[in-house]
Every structure is written in structure tokens, then in C-alpha cells.
Design a protein around this motif. Structure first.
Motif, PDB file in Angstrom:
ATOM      1  N   VAL A   1      26.166  68.307 -72.164  1.00  0.00           N
ATOM      2  CA  VAL A   1      27.702  67.823 -72.348  1.00  0.00           C
ATOM      3  C   VAL A   1      27.795  67.425 -73.789  1.00  0.00           C
ATOM      4  N   GLY A   2      28.935  67.297 -74.382  1.00  0.00           N
ATOM      5  CA  GLY A   2      29.337  66.616 -75.595  1.00  0.00           C
ATOM      6  C   GLY A   2      28.656  66.841 -76.745  1.00  0.00           C
ATOM      7  N   GLY A   3      27.939  65.919 -77.641  1.00  0.00           N
ATOM      8  CA  GLY A   3      27.507  66.403 -78.756  1.00  0.00           C
ATOM      9  C   GLY A   3      26.391  67.444 -78.769  1.00  0.00           C
ATOM     10  N   SER A   4      25.705  67.306 -77.516  1.00  0.00           N
ATOM     11  CA  SER A   4      24.277  68.226 -77.322  1.00  0.00           C
ATOM     12  C   SER A   4      24.968  69.678 -77.420  1.00  0.00           C
ATOM     13  N   VAL A   5      25.959  69.834 -76.682  1.00  0.00           N
ATOM     14  CA  VAL A   5      26.774  71.419 -76.598  1.00  0.00           C
ATOM     15  C   VAL A   5      27.171  71.711 -78.056  1.00  0.00           C
ATOM     16  N   ARG A   6      27.731  70.816 -78.657  1.00  0.00           N
ATOM     17  CA  ARG A   6      28.494  71.030 -80.134  1.00  0.00           C
ATOM     18  C   ARG A   6      27.477  71.280 -80.946  1.00  0.00           C
ATOM     19  N   ASP A   7      26.249  70.400 -81.045  1.00  0.00           N
ATOM     20  CA  ASP A   7      25.148  70.965 -81.976  1.00  0.00           C
ATOM     21  C   ASP A   7      24.448  72.109 -81.653  1.00  0.00           C
ATOM     22  N   LEU A   8      24.365  72.384 -80.430  1.00  0.00           N
ATOM     23  CA  LEU A   8      23.622  73.796 -80.234  1.00  0.00           C
ATOM     24  C   LEU A   8      24.476  74.724 -80.579  1.00  0.00           C
ATOM     25  N   LEU A   9      25.673  74.861 -80.375  1.00  0.00           N
ATOM     26  CA  LEU A   9      26.510  75.925 -80.801  1.00  0.00           C
ATOM     27  C   LEU A   9      26.758  76.256 -82.347  1.00  0.00           C
ATOM     28  N   ILE A  10      26.485  75.083 -82.769  1.00  0.00           N
ATOM     29  CA  ILE A  10      26.568  75.050 -84.537  1.00  0.00           C
ATOM     30  C   ILE A  10      25.094  75.552 -85.062  1.00  0.00           C
TER      31      ILE A  10
END
Ligand code: ATP
Ligand code: MG
Length: 440
Positions: free
Chosen positions: A35-44
Motif C-alpha cells: 500500500v501507499g508509497g510502495s505501490v506508487r513507486d513500483l508503478l513509476i
């Protein structure tokens, strides 16, 4: 359905630990999502350095389920689960909570529903979840579109969300700068409209956000956004007034863009240097620095180093005022040896800014300084009073007294800087006697 292939974006140890947590929770009948920043960073496409999981398991259940845990913030719902040498934060779903003072929720309430947990998060790009074993992304907040369009937008009404927690506008500026995203208009307007809530945020937390931009590629933009939102004077009142002048702000922005601070001291020194060099008013930099550091609770040792850097003797070497071996020795003697590399790096960056039309001359000068330093080290030439072949007691013995001792030692050091061969006891005592008009 959006699916991320993250296997190659997570270091193997972290991936193994993540899969262990995911399967342990699911086998026990619980839900589990990245969740959160981890998912964001994976997607970018960033490689992850840590993972954040969320689950409907309560902290006590987590403590029971996993043999090795650290209940870091069990009352807030966070438990660290250890797998081999890897530590991972697992947080129980939380509900929208009532914020009492714009700083922290009145009380933490655990929830049973992922969606509710996602809705309480700050920005849409931070409100995504992902099933860790399948890689399927869950988006209840339109975060995928904002991530695609590079937009920072609060989840829900920005006025409401920023009034709950004044740290969010600062985080918003940080994310916009580090990711190169645009802040959506209503979100940007609410940052300024909610300044009274921002004022309630502890200075330490502002400092923490600032520290997180140390390794940003776009530090200049972070500060531009912080200033545009009106946040700068909230935490740094006197500094905000001093950087108000266009010449100071523009030079500071250039310096922030082109420099690469090794630590927070260097980072803070850019501000002080810009004010000192480009400010019309003659500010007392020490005085201003002290206010600046006190206001944002800057760590004392870093603050001291920052002030040292702004007054660095290495800033005195310019293409016009070329270094000499003696001048380099004096500069070396004036700085702490463990700070030397920061002095050199800071001075090089500032001089490159000041002489940006003549980069070749600055580089040439840096080479000359490096060559002098190499020679001084190789020959082990005396640099400080402690390196002299005589000390205060030796001078007392020949009849030098009181404050004259210090003066004579400094005089001897000058002599030895110019001519290292003079650094013998006999020669120095003779020089001292002549200077003090004593016959020995
Ligand atoms: P980074 O660690 O790169 O700074 P991050 O998004 O992981 O970014 P954290 O502070 O680690 O930020 O927080 C993890 C998640 O917790 C965020 O992604 C967000 O979903 C949520 N969060 C953190 N702080 C807040 C806040 N003040 N208000 C609401 N949600 C927050
Ligand atoms: Mg994080």
C-alpha cells in the motif's frame, strides 16, 4: 485491471520477506496488500528500498501470527515483522479519524475494510493498494489516472484534508518536486488557505520533510512550491524575509538546481551564502543563521558546520585571487580536518555558481588547490600550532610570558607555513627570542 510486474523491481531479500508476510496472513484468513508509497513507486518504475503492507489483522493478531516482531507502534496499528535480516512494516487498516488539533488524529480506530483505509490517506497517488502475490492494483481513489497524468491531488476535498493535518501541504510540495508532478489547482489553493493548520505543525516535522529532499533531483522546486504556498515564513520567518529579494531568491534557486549537498549543513549553507552574497541589506549572517537554525530545530552540529561553511577560507580562492601554497596551508589550518572535504566541495559549488561564465578557470583553480594539498600531505608539512617543534612551555622557559605566548606561536606558524624547514626547536626558539626581543 492494472497489474504490475514488480519481481525485478524489488531486491530479492525484500521480495522474499514480502511474499512470506503475504502468504502467512492469507493462510491465516486475513487480507494483505502492499500500500501507499510502495505501490506508487513500483508503478513509476522505481526500485523499492522498503515495503509497506496493510491488513485487517489487528496488531495483537500480528504479534501472535509472526514469531519475530517489533511492536513499534502497536497502539497506532503498526508492527514490524522480521524475516531473516529484513524488517517490514505491517499496519492494520485504519478508519477516517477525527483530527483534534491539525496535527494528529484524536484516536486511532482500526477498520475491517481496505477501501476505508485507502480513503484516509493523503494524496490519490498514495492511496493505491496492490495484491502482492498477483500484482493486481486496487484503485478506489483514481490514483492511477493521477499517476499517469503526473498530478498531486488530495483524496477528497483538499480544504477538509489539509485542515485535518497541516503536514499534508508540505508533503504535497515534496512529492510534487521529487516526482516532477503538478499540483492540481484546488489542492494548491487549499495549501495556502489552510496555513493556520500548517502553523500547528511542529518545526521538527518540517525539518524532517526538508531532510527528505536532501537527495532529490529537484530541491529548487520544493522550495519554490513551499514559498508559493506561503509555507516558508511559517517555519523560517527571518529567512523568508531575507530571501524575499529577487536577486537572493534567483541565485538560491540556481544554486539549489546545480548543487549536490553532501549533508544538511551544506544544504542550509546554500541559503545563508545566497543571502550573504546577493542580499542588498547587510545581514549579520551568524545572527540570522542562529535564528534560522533555532526556528527549524536544526541539529546543533550541522548548524555549526553550516555557519563554518559560509565563512570557509576556501571561498577566498577565486580565479582572480589564485591560491598559493602558503594560503592553502592557512586555509587547512583553519578548518577541522574531518570537515575539509565539505569545505572544498561547498566552495567549489559556490565558486562555480559565481564564476559560471568562466567555468574553465574555476576548474583549473580547483586542480591547483588539489595539487597543493597533495604536496602538503606528501611532505607532511606542519599546518597547525600543534605541529610546531616548540610549544608554549618551551617559550616560557626562554622568558616569553602571558598573551605574548599565543602571539609568538602564531608568528612562528606563519614562518613555518612559508618555510617548513624552519620547524626545528633551535631555529624556532631563536626566531621567538628575536621576535620577543629576548636574548638567549
Ligand atoms: P516516502 O516514504 O517516499 O516519503 P510515502 O508515501 O511512503 O513516501 P510515508 O510517510 O512513508 O510516505 O507514508 C506511507 C503512506 O502513509 C503514504 O503513502 C500515505 O498513504 C500515508 N500517509 C503518510 N502520511 C500521511 C498523512 N499525513 N496523512 C494521510 N496519509 C498519510
Ligand atoms: Mg514510505
Amino acid at each position: 485491471m492494472v497489474q504490475v510486474n514488480f519481481k525485478n523491481k524489488i531486491p530479492p531479500d525484500l521480495l522474499a520477506a514480502g511474499l512470506y508476510i503475504d502468504s502467512t496472513l492469507k493462510k491465516a484468513g486475513f487480507e494483505c496488500y502492499l500500500v501507499g508509497g510502495s505501490v506508487r513507486d513500483l508503478l513509476i518504475g522505481r526500485t523499492l528500498a522498503d515495503l509497506d503492507f496493510t491488513t485487517n489483522a489487528r496488531p495483537q493478531q500480528l504479534l501472535k501470527l509472526f514469531p519475530r516482531t517489533i511492536p513499534v507502534g502497536a497502539e497506532f496499528g503498526t508492527v514490524i515483522v522480521l524475516h531473516k535480516k529484513t524488517a517490514i512494516e505491517v499496519t492494520t487498516y485504519r478508519l477516517e479519524t477525527l483530527y483534534e488539533d491539525g496535527r494528529r488524529p484524536k484516536k486511532i480506530e482500526f477498520g475491517d475494510c481496505l477501501q476505508e483505509d485507502l480513503l484516509r490517506r493523503d494524496f490519490t497517488i498514495n492511496g493505491l493498494a496492490c495484491d502482492f502475490s498477483e500484482g493486481v492494483v486496487i484503485d478506489h481513489v483514481n490514483g492511477l489516472a493521477d499517476l499517469r497524468n503526473k498530478i498531486i491531488r488530495t483524496i477528497g476535498d483538499p480544504m477538509v484534508r489539509f485542515s485535518e493535518d497541516g503536514l499534508r501541504p508540505i508533503r504535497g510540495c515534496r512529492f510534487a518536486a521529487s516526482l516532477g508532478f503538478t499540483i492540481e489547482a484546488a489542492t494548491a489553493a487549499a495549501m495556502t488557505a489552510c496555513l493556520p493548520t500548517v502553523e500547528k505543525v511542529a518545526a521538527e516535522r518540517f525539518y524532517d520533510e526538508w531532510r527528505k529532499t536532501l537527495k532529490h533531483s529537484d530541491r529548487a522546486r520544493f522550495w519554490q512550491l513551499i514559498r508559493d504556498a506561503g509555507i516558508l515564513p511559517v517555519f523560517l520567518r527571518r529567512l523568508a524575509a531575507a530571501v524575499e529579494q529577487t536577486s537572493v531568491w534567483e541565485n538560491l534557486q540556481q544554486i539549489l538546481k546545480n548543487s549536490n549537498p553532501a549533508n544538511m549543513a551544506m544544504y542550509a549553507a546554500y541559503f545563508l551564502f545566497s543571502i550573504k552574497t546577493f542580499g542588498g541589506k547587510k545581514e549579520n549572517i551568524h545572527d540570522l543563521g542562529k535564528d534560522f537554525f533555532r526556528e527549524c530545530r536544526f541539529p546543533v552540529a550541522e548548524a555549526k558546520l553550516a555557519l563554518e561553511l559560509v565563512g570557509s577560507p576556501f571561498l577566498g580562492f577565486t580565479p582572480e585571487q589564485k591560491p598559493t601554497s602558503v594560503a592553502v596551508k592557512k586555509a587547512l589550518a583553519a578548518v577541522r580536518i574531518d570537515h575539509l572535504r565539505f569545505h572544498r566541495r561547498f566552495a567549489a559549488e559556490m565558486l562555480r555558481h559565481l564564476y559560471r561564465e568562466n567555468e574553465v578557470a574555476v576548474k583549473q583553480m580547483e586542480k591547483e588547490i588539489a595539487a597543493y594539498l597533495r604536496n602538503i600531505r606528501r611532505r607532511r608539512e606542519p599546518l597547525t600550532i600543534g605541529d610546531l617543534a616548540v610549544n608554549g612551555n618551551d617559550l616560557k622557559e626562554i622568558g616569553v610570558t602571558g598573551t605574548q605566548i599565543g602571539e609568538i606561536l602564531r608568528y612562528l606558524l606563519d614562518q613555518v607555513h612559508a618555510c617548513p624547514d624552519k620547524n626545528t626547536k633551535t631555529e624556532l626558539l631563536a626566531l621567538a627570542a628575536a621576535q620577543a626581543k629576548i636574548s638567549i
